[in-house]
Design a protein around this motif. Structure first.
Motif, PDB file in Angstrom:
ATOM      1  N   THR A  39       0.842  -1.190   0.000  1.00 41.84           N
ATOM      2  CA  THR A  39       0.000   0.000   0.000  1.00 41.84           C
ATOM      3  C   THR A  39       0.877   1.238   0.000  1.00 41.84           C
ATOM      4  O   THR A  39       1.753   1.377   0.858  1.00 41.84           O
ATOM      5  CB  THR A  39      -0.917   0.026   1.237  1.00 41.84           C
ATOM      6  OG1 THR A  39      -1.712  -1.162   1.275  1.00 41.84           O
ATOM      7  CG2 THR A  39      -1.833   1.238   1.193  1.00 41.84           C
ATOM      8  N   ILE A  40       0.623   2.123  -0.954  1.00 40.92           N
ATOM      9  CA  ILE A  40       1.351   3.384  -1.032  1.00 40.92           C
ATOM     10  C   ILE A  40       0.467   4.479  -0.472  1.00 40.92           C
ATOM     11  O   ILE A  40      -0.742   4.507  -0.712  1.00 40.92           O
ATOM     12  CB  ILE A  40       1.801   3.686  -2.486  1.00 40.92           C
ATOM     13  CG1 ILE A  40       2.743   4.885  -2.534  1.00 40.92           C
ATOM     14  CG2 ILE A  40       0.604   3.880  -3.399  1.00 40.92           C
ATOM     15  CD1 ILE A  40       3.409   5.089  -3.903  1.00 40.92           C
ATOM     16  N   SER A  41       1.071   5.372   0.313  1.00 38.87           N
ATOM     17  CA  SER A  41       0.301   6.453   0.915  1.00 38.87           C
ATOM     18  C   SER A  41       1.201   7.664   1.108  1.00 38.87           C
ATOM     19  O   SER A  41       2.429   7.564   1.006  1.00 38.87           O
ATOM     20  CB  SER A  41      -0.282   6.008   2.257  1.00 38.87           C
ATOM     21  OG  SER A  41       0.754   5.699   3.175  1.00 38.87           O
ATOM     22  N   ARG A  42       0.573   8.783   1.391  1.00 42.87           N
ATOM     23  CA  ARG A  42       1.334  10.030   1.563  1.00 42.87           C
ATOM     24  C   ARG A  42       0.927  10.711   2.856  1.00 42.87           C
ATOM     25  O   ARG A  42      -0.263  10.792   3.175  1.00 42.87           O
ATOM     26  CB  ARG A  42       1.087  10.962   0.388  1.00 42.87           C
ATOM     27  CG  ARG A  42       1.783  12.314   0.516  1.00 42.87           C
ATOM     28  CD  ARG A  42       1.311  13.305  -0.516  1.00 42.87           C
ATOM     29  NE  ARG A  42       1.737  14.652  -0.150  1.00 42.87           N
ATOM     30  CZ  ARG A  42       1.251  15.755  -0.711  1.00 42.87           C
ATOM     31  NH1 ARG A  42       0.348  15.679  -1.663  1.00 42.87           N
ATOM     32  NH2 ARG A  42       1.687  16.936  -0.320  1.00 42.87           N
ATOM     33  N   ASP A  43       1.911  11.201   3.583  1.00 41.69           N
ATOM     34  CA  ASP A  43       1.703  12.046   4.756  1.00 41.69           C
ATOM     35  C   ASP A  43       1.946  13.475   4.316  1.00 41.69           C
ATOM     36  O   ASP A  43       3.095  13.871   4.093  1.00 41.69           O
ATOM     37  CB  ASP A  43       2.653  11.627   5.883  1.00 41.69           C
ATOM     38  CG  ASP A  43       2.437  12.429   7.159  1.00 41.69           C
ATOM     39  OD1 ASP A  43       2.101  13.628   7.074  1.00 41.69           O
ATOM     40  OD2 ASP A  43       2.608  11.854   8.246  1.00 41.69           O
ATOM     41  N   ASN A  44       0.867  14.256   4.174  1.00 43.43           N
ATOM     42  CA  ASN A  44       0.998  15.618   3.664  1.00 43.43           C
ATOM     43  C   ASN A  44       1.910  16.477   4.520  1.00 43.43           C
ATOM     44  O   ASN A  44       2.742  17.239   4.023  1.00 43.43           O
ATOM     45  CB  ASN A  44      -0.378  16.280   3.580  1.00 43.43           C
ATOM     46  CG  ASN A  44      -1.228  15.705   2.485  1.00 43.43           C
ATOM     47  OD1 ASN A  44      -0.723  14.974   1.622  1.00 43.43           O
ATOM     48  ND2 ASN A  44      -2.499  15.994   2.498  1.00 43.43           N
ATOM     49  N   ALA A  45       1.741  16.364   5.829  1.00 42.49           N
ATOM     50  CA  ALA A  45       2.486  17.238   6.742  1.00 42.49           C
ATOM     51  C   ALA A  45       3.984  16.987   6.667  1.00 42.49           C
ATOM     52  O   ALA A  45       4.793  17.897   6.864  1.00 42.49           O
ATOM     53  CB  ALA A  45       1.988  17.041   8.155  1.00 42.49           C
ATOM     54  N   LYS A  46       4.351  15.748   6.391  1.00 37.05           N
ATOM     55  CA  LYS A  46       5.775  15.389   6.383  1.00 37.05           C
ATOM     56  C   LYS A  46       6.351  15.305   4.978  1.00 37.05           C
ATOM     57  O   LYS A  46       7.545  15.026   4.820  1.00 37.05           O
ATOM     58  CB  LYS A  46       5.970  14.045   7.090  1.00 37.05           C
ATOM     59  CG  LYS A  46       5.585  14.063   8.566  1.00 37.05           C
ATOM     60  CD  LYS A  46       5.825  12.702   9.201  1.00 37.05           C
ATOM     61  CE  LYS A  46       5.459  12.715  10.668  1.00 37.05           C
ATOM     62  NZ  LYS A  46       5.679  11.391  11.315  1.00 37.05           N
TER      63      LYS A  46
END
Length: 118
Positions: free
Chosen positions: A68-75
């Motif tokens: 699963t690929i995901s993104r942490d906007n804040a980081k």
């Protein structure tokens, strides 16, 4: 744009790892970020994709349902969560960013080694 990949390691088959790709610099210009991998003696292959803005994703058939690929906007960090790992997942994993308006990946991280033992 600079990309820093991390999180690789040695794990037994069936285990899990989470890779990170931290982006810095002109991250506002990133359009997509992808993970690739290259096993010894093999060509580099696509693993997973995420569109920076709308977070749409797609995967190689070989990892679908397990990664699963995901993104942490804040980081400004993209993760690749890998479960049910198999020995054939052993490879150096690279993240790559493509800027808006381009058709190829512009920037590559340095790679992180994933080794899955049987």
């Amino acid at each position: 744009v600079q990309l820093q990949a991390s999180g690789g390691g040695l794990v037994q088959a069936g285990g899990s790892l989470r890779l990170s790709c931290a982006a810095s610099g002109r991250t506002f210009s990133i359009y997509t970020l992808e993970w690739f991998r290259q096993a010894p003696g093999k060509e580099r292959e696509f693993v997973a994709h995420i569109t920076w803005g709308d977070l749409s994703t797609y995967y190689a058939d070989s990892v679908k349902g397990r990664f699963t690929i995901s993104r942490d906007n804040a980081k400004n960090t993209v993760y690749l969560q890998m479960i049910s790992l198999k020995p054939e997942d052993t490879a150096v994993y690279y993240c790559a960013a493509r800027l808006e308006g381009y058709s190829v990946n512009n920037y590559w991280g340095q790679g992180t080694q994933v080794t899955v033992s049987s």
